[in-house]
Design a protein around this motif. Structure first.
Motif, PDB file in Angstrom:
ATOM      1  N   ALA A 131       0.320  -1.609  -0.556  1.00  0.00           N
ATOM      2  CA  ALA A 131      -0.516  -0.079  -0.193  1.00  0.00           C
ATOM      3  C   ALA A 131       1.348   1.350  -0.217  1.00  0.00           C
ATOM      4  O   ALA A 131       0.436   2.584  -0.346  1.00  0.00           O
ATOM      5  N   THR A 132       2.188   1.477   0.341  1.00  0.00           N
ATOM      6  CA  THR A 132       3.070   2.425   1.089  1.00  0.00           C
ATOM      7  C   THR A 132       3.978   1.958  -0.600  1.00  0.00           C
ATOM      8  O   THR A 132       4.581   1.386  -0.521  1.00  0.00           O
ATOM      9  N   SER A 133       4.173   3.168  -1.043  1.00  0.00           N
ATOM     10  CA  SER A 133       5.463   2.935  -1.883  1.00  0.00           C
ATOM     11  C   SER A 133       7.004   3.575  -1.396  1.00  0.00           C
ATOM     12  O   SER A 133       6.774   4.278  -0.652  1.00  0.00           O
ATOM     13  N   ILE A 134       7.523   3.030  -1.766  1.00  0.00           N
ATOM     14  CA  ILE A 134       9.781   3.535  -0.606  1.00  0.00           C
ATOM     15  C   ILE A 134       9.975   3.561  -1.548  1.00  0.00           C
ATOM     16  O   ILE A 134      10.806   2.768  -3.094  1.00  0.00           O
ATOM     17  N   VAL A 135      10.648   4.640  -1.874  1.00  0.00           N
ATOM     18  CA  VAL A 135      11.640   5.252  -2.943  1.00  0.00           C
ATOM     19  C   VAL A 135      12.723   5.726  -1.953  1.00  0.00           C
ATOM     20  O   VAL A 135      13.147   6.637  -0.881  1.00  0.00           O
ATOM     21  N   GLY A 136      13.785   4.855  -2.123  1.00  0.00           N
ATOM     22  CA  GLY A 136      15.190   5.205  -1.901  1.00  0.00           C
ATOM     23  C   GLY A 136      16.353   6.338  -2.844  1.00  0.00           C
ATOM     24  O   GLY A 136      15.898   6.099  -4.031  1.00  0.00           O
ATOM     25  N   PHE A 137      17.360   6.742  -2.601  1.00  0.00           N
ATOM     26  CA  PHE A 137      17.552   7.745  -3.152  1.00  0.00           C
ATOM     27  C   PHE A 137      19.348   7.445  -2.550  1.00  0.00           C
ATOM     28  O   PHE A 137      20.016   7.611  -1.316  1.00  0.00           O
ATOM     29  N   VAL A 138      20.416   7.231  -3.525  1.00  0.00           N
ATOM     30  CA  VAL A 138      22.189   7.103  -2.660  1.00  0.00           C
ATOM     31  C   VAL A 138      22.999   8.057  -3.930  1.00  0.00           C
ATOM     32  O   VAL A 138      22.284   8.225  -5.301  1.00  0.00           O
ATOM     33  N   SER A 139      23.829   7.629  -4.252  1.00  0.00           N
ATOM     34  CA  SER A 139      25.167   8.533  -4.631  1.00  0.00           C
ATOM     35  C   SER A 139      25.570   7.346  -6.007  1.00  0.00           C
ATOM     36  O   SER A 139      24.894   5.705  -5.418  1.00  0.00           O
ATOM     37  N   HIS A 140      25.367   7.634  -7.073  1.00  0.00           N
ATOM     38  CA  HIS A 140      25.564   6.886  -8.402  1.00  0.00           C
ATOM     39  C   HIS A 140      26.225   5.777  -8.080  1.00  0.00           C
ATOM     40  O   HIS A 140      26.298   5.139  -9.344  1.00  0.00           O
ATOM     41  N   VAL A 141      27.044   5.763  -7.056  1.00  0.00           N
ATOM     42  CA  VAL A 141      28.508   4.525  -7.577  1.00  0.00           C
ATOM     43  C   VAL A 141      28.274   3.767  -6.181  1.00  0.00           C
ATOM     44  O   VAL A 141      28.811   2.948  -6.682  1.00  0.00           O
ATOM     45  N   GLN A 142      27.353   3.892  -6.091  1.00  0.00           N
ATOM     46  CA  GLN A 142      26.556   2.623  -4.809  1.00  0.00           C
ATOM     47  C   GLN A 142      25.379   1.732  -5.143  1.00  0.00           C
ATOM     48  O   GLN A 142      25.205   1.444  -4.790  1.00  0.00           O
ATOM     49  N   LEU A 185      24.375  -1.035  -2.752  1.00  0.00           N
ATOM     50  CA  LEU A 185      23.755  -0.458  -1.651  1.00  0.00           C
ATOM     51  C   LEU A 185      22.979  -0.254  -2.103  1.00  0.00           C
ATOM     52  O   LEU A 185      21.588  -0.617  -1.442  1.00  0.00           O
ATOM     53  N   LYS A 186      22.298   0.377  -3.374  1.00  0.00           N
ATOM     54  CA  LYS A 186      21.009   0.237  -4.032  1.00  0.00           C
ATOM     55  C   LYS A 186      20.386  -1.527  -4.341  1.00  0.00           C
ATOM     56  O   LYS A 186      19.395  -1.154  -3.797  1.00  0.00           O
ATOM     57  N   VAL A 187      21.409  -2.787  -4.555  1.00  0.00           N
ATOM     58  CA  VAL A 187      21.011  -3.682  -4.602  1.00  0.00           C
ATOM     59  C   VAL A 187      20.280  -4.123  -3.194  1.00  0.00           C
ATOM     60  O   VAL A 187      19.195  -4.703  -3.364  1.00  0.00           O
ATOM     61  N   LYS A 188      21.112  -4.110  -2.336  1.00  0.00           N
ATOM     62  CA  LYS A 188      20.905  -4.073  -1.054  1.00  0.00           C
ATOM     63  C   LYS A 188      19.280  -3.248  -0.890  1.00  0.00           C
ATOM     64  O   LYS A 188      18.084  -4.514  -0.026  1.00  0.00           O
ATOM     65  N   ALA A 189      19.208  -2.348  -0.790  1.00  0.00           N
ATOM     66  CA  ALA A 189      17.595  -1.630  -0.199  1.00  0.00           C
ATOM     67  C   ALA A 189      16.800  -2.514  -1.515  1.00  0.00           C
ATOM     68  O   ALA A 189      15.649  -2.187  -0.772  1.00  0.00           O
ATOM     69  N   GLN A 190      16.666  -2.272  -2.912  1.00  0.00           N
ATOM     70  CA  GLN A 190      15.315  -2.913  -3.324  1.00  0.00           C
ATOM     71  C   GLN A 190      15.604  -4.633  -3.089  1.00  0.00           C
ATOM     72  O   GLN A 190      14.244  -5.066  -2.660  1.00  0.00           O
ATOM     73  N   GLU A 191      16.839  -5.094  -2.223  1.00  0.00           N
ATOM     74  CA  GLU A 191      16.465  -7.102  -1.713  1.00  0.00           C
ATOM     75  C   GLU A 191      15.709  -6.421   0.333  1.00  0.00           C
ATOM     76  O   GLU A 191      14.672  -7.461   0.194  1.00  0.00           O
ATOM     77  N   ALA A 192      15.647  -5.414  -0.059  1.00  0.00           N
ATOM     78  CA  ALA A 192      14.760  -4.861   1.414  1.00  0.00           C
ATOM     79  C   ALA A 192      12.832  -4.653   1.460  1.00  0.00           C
ATOM     80  O   ALA A 192      12.864  -4.417   2.683  1.00  0.00           O
ATOM     81  N   GLY A 193      13.068  -4.526   0.118  1.00  0.00           N
ATOM     82  CA  GLY A 193      11.891  -3.980   0.060  1.00  0.00           C
ATOM     83  C   GLY A 193      11.676  -2.931  -0.704  1.00  0.00           C
ATOM     84  O   GLY A 193      10.686  -2.101  -0.566  1.00  0.00           O
ATOM     85  N   VAL A 234      11.727   1.294  -5.830  1.00  0.00           N
ATOM     86  CA  VAL A 234      12.698   2.468  -6.006  1.00  0.00           C
ATOM     87  C   VAL A 234      13.633   2.789  -5.816  1.00  0.00           C
ATOM     88  O   VAL A 234      13.525   3.725  -4.401  1.00  0.00           O
ATOM     89  N   VAL A 235      15.158   3.170  -6.792  1.00  0.00           N
ATOM     90  CA  VAL A 235      16.236   3.321  -5.748  1.00  0.00           C
ATOM     91  C   VAL A 235      16.324   4.243  -7.094  1.00  0.00           C
ATOM     92  O   VAL A 235      16.359   3.632  -8.577  1.00  0.00           O
ATOM     93  N   MET A 236      17.265   5.349  -6.608  1.00  0.00           N
ATOM     94  CA  MET A 236      17.423   5.894  -8.134  1.00  0.00           C
ATOM     95  C   MET A 236      18.680   7.284  -7.566  1.00  0.00           C
ATOM     96  O   MET A 236      19.015   7.330  -6.346  1.00  0.00           O
ATOM     97  N   PRO A 237      19.350   7.489  -7.919  1.00  0.00           N
ATOM     98  CA  PRO A 237      20.722   8.411  -8.059  1.00  0.00           C
ATOM     99  C   PRO A 237      20.068   9.658  -7.130  1.00  0.00           C
ATOM    100  O   PRO A 237      18.896   9.875  -7.998  1.00  0.00           O
ATOM    101  N   ARG A 238      20.919  10.479  -6.590  1.00  0.00           N
ATOM    102  CA  ARG A 238      21.294  12.144  -6.077  1.00  0.00           C
ATOM    103  C   ARG A 238      19.983  12.579  -7.568  1.00  0.00           C
ATOM    104  O   ARG A 238      19.166  13.441  -6.576  1.00  0.00           O
TER     105      ARG A 238
END
Length: 170
Positions: free
Chosen positions: A114-125, A128-136, A139-143
């Motif tokens: 019911a809730t979207s979770i959007v994370g942002f991270v430095s493009h070189v990490q 960390l992007k993969v770990k965040a997607q696996e955690a749920g 969308v994970v996008m560069p800053r």
């Protein structure tokens, strides 16, 4: 040599309010009509002052409520008051005040899809992007991409769900 690019965007005879590539400096931001007593639908785990200021500015222009929180307990208390699940949770994956991956895991378990979770991270990490997607994280996008798309993200999730009239009922 053609130096016509110099007159663009610097206000000296060029098209003021435009970047060198001709794109508009600010997106079309029509404010959403929102009740003052409407529940908060967007929460943000952000402690980077640049992004806090940017989110506050754009949310103010769009008339969208965004609440900054420091812990998952705080978001549970504030969303539990109105029995309304948040539409969006924004997580800075480089946050120093929280552990982003466990927070995402807890938010996903509590709010399901019911809730979207959007994370942002430095493009070189990438890891960390993969770990965040696996955690749920949905969308994970560069800053930079988050910054560019922030108005659209807030507009999409800040609008109240409209009650549709169903004229097919008997």
């Amino acid at each position: 040599m053609d130096h016509s690019y110099r007159t663009q965007g610097n206000g000296a005879g060029g098209q003021s309010g435009r970047f060198h590539n001709g794109a508009q400096a600010t997106p079309n931001m029509e404010p959403l009509v929102q009740r003052h007593d409407a529940p908060t639908r967007i929460f943000a785990f952000v402690d980077d002052l640049f992004f806090v200021a940017k989110i506050q500015e754009i949310s103010r222009k769009l008339n969208v409520k965004v609440e900054f929180v420091k812990s998952e307990k705080e978001i549970a208390e504030k969303s539990g008051e109105n029995e309304d699940k948040p539409s969006l949770v924004i997580v800075d994956l480089n946050s120093n005040s929280i552990k982003p991956i466990p927070v995402i895991t807890k938010m996903r378990a509590k709010f399901k899809k019911a809730t979207s979770i959007v994370g942002f991270v430095s493009h070189v990490q990438g890891d960390l992007k993969v770990k965040a997607q696996e955690a749920g994280c949905d969308v994970v996008m560069p800053r930079s991409a988050f910054s560019q798309n922030l108005a659209n993200i807030l507009r999409r999730h800040g609008a109240e769900d409209e009650v549709e009239d169903n004229f097919n009922k008997a």
